[in-house]
Enzyme design. Structure first.
Site, PDB file in Angstrom:
ATOM      1  N   CYS A 102      -3.854 -11.047  -6.395  1.00  0.00           N
ATOM      2  CA  CYS A 102      -4.959 -11.164  -5.452  1.00  0.00           C
ATOM      3  C   CYS A 102      -4.370 -10.997  -4.056  1.00  0.00           C
ATOM      4  CB  CYS A 102      -5.748 -12.459  -5.615  1.00  0.00           C
ATOM      5  SG  CYS A 102      -4.890 -13.981  -5.214  1.00  0.00           S
ATOM      6  N   CYS A 159      -3.227  -2.473  -4.516  1.00  0.00           N
ATOM      7  CA  CYS A 159      -2.378  -2.660  -5.692  1.00  0.00           C
ATOM      8  C   CYS A 159      -1.783  -1.324  -6.122  1.00  0.00           C
ATOM      9  CB  CYS A 159      -3.184  -3.236  -6.843  1.00  0.00           C
ATOM     10  SG  CYS A 159      -3.836  -4.864  -6.493  1.00  0.00           S
ATOM     11  N   CYS A 177      -8.011  -7.339  -4.744  1.00  0.00           N
ATOM     12  CA  CYS A 177      -7.058  -6.739  -3.798  1.00  0.00           C
ATOM     13  C   CYS A 177      -7.351  -5.267  -3.579  1.00  0.00           C
ATOM     14  CB  CYS A 177      -5.614  -6.973  -4.201  1.00  0.00           C
ATOM     15  SG  CYS A 177      -5.070  -6.097  -5.662  1.00  0.00           S
TER      16      CYS A 177
END
Length: 136
Positions: free
Chosen positions: A10, A88, A84
Site C-alpha cells: 500500500c 507498483c 498504490c
C-alpha cells in the site's frame, strides 16, 4: 512445492498492508513467506491499526513501514496491492491482485474494524487458494 511468497503493498505501509501481513503470518505460520512494503512508506505503523489487530489477538506493534523494492516484487509469487495504483512495479509472470479497501489512516477504531475484518477474510481466502492450511 516451495512455500508461496506473498507481498502486500500500500502507499504508506502503515495500515492495510501491515494488517494483511499480520493476518497472513498468524493464519499461515511457517507455510508461507510474508512481506509488506509501501510505495511512500510512512514514519510508523498506524496506532489504530495496531489496536484493531490486537483486538483479534494479533500483535503488529513491532512492525515498521518498509520501502517497496523491485527485488521484493520479483521474489514474491503473489503481489497484492491496496491502493498504490501505478506506483507498483510490474514483472511478467507474477500474480497481481488489487484489493480495493478503505484507507484506515485518520479513521477511529470503529472505522478501522470493518477494514480489518475484510482483510482477514480475504487473507483466509488467499490461503485456501494457495493450498496453505489455515491455523487459528
Amino acid at each position: 512445492m516451495d512455500k508461496p511468497s506473498v507481498l502486500f503493498v500500500c502507499v504508506h505501509n502503515a495500515g492495510r498492508s501491515q494488517m494483511a501481513a499480520g493476518f497472513l503470518n498468524h493464519y499461515g505460520g511457517d507455510a508461507v513467506e510474508v512481506r509488506s512494503a509501501g510505495s511512500e512508506p510512512g514514519e510508523a505503523i498506524n496506532p489504530v491499526a495496531v489496536s484493531a489487530m490486537r483486538e483479534v489477538g494479533i500483535d503488529i506493534s513491532e512492525q515498521r513501514p518498509k520501502s517497496l523494492t523491485a527485488d521484493a516484487v520479483e521474489s514474491s509469487d503473489v503481489v497484492i496491492t491496496m491502493g498504490c495504483g501505478d506506483t507498483c512495479p510490474v514483472f511478467p509472470g507474477k500474480r497481481y491482485l488489487d484489493w480495493e479497501l478503505d484507507d484506515p489512516a485518520g479513521q477511529p477504531i470503529e472505522g478501522v474494524r470493518p477494514v480489518r475484518d475484510e482483510i482477514g477474510a480475504r487473507v483466509a481466502a488467499l490461503l485456501r487458494e494457495l493450498g496453505v492450511p489455515e491455523r487459528r
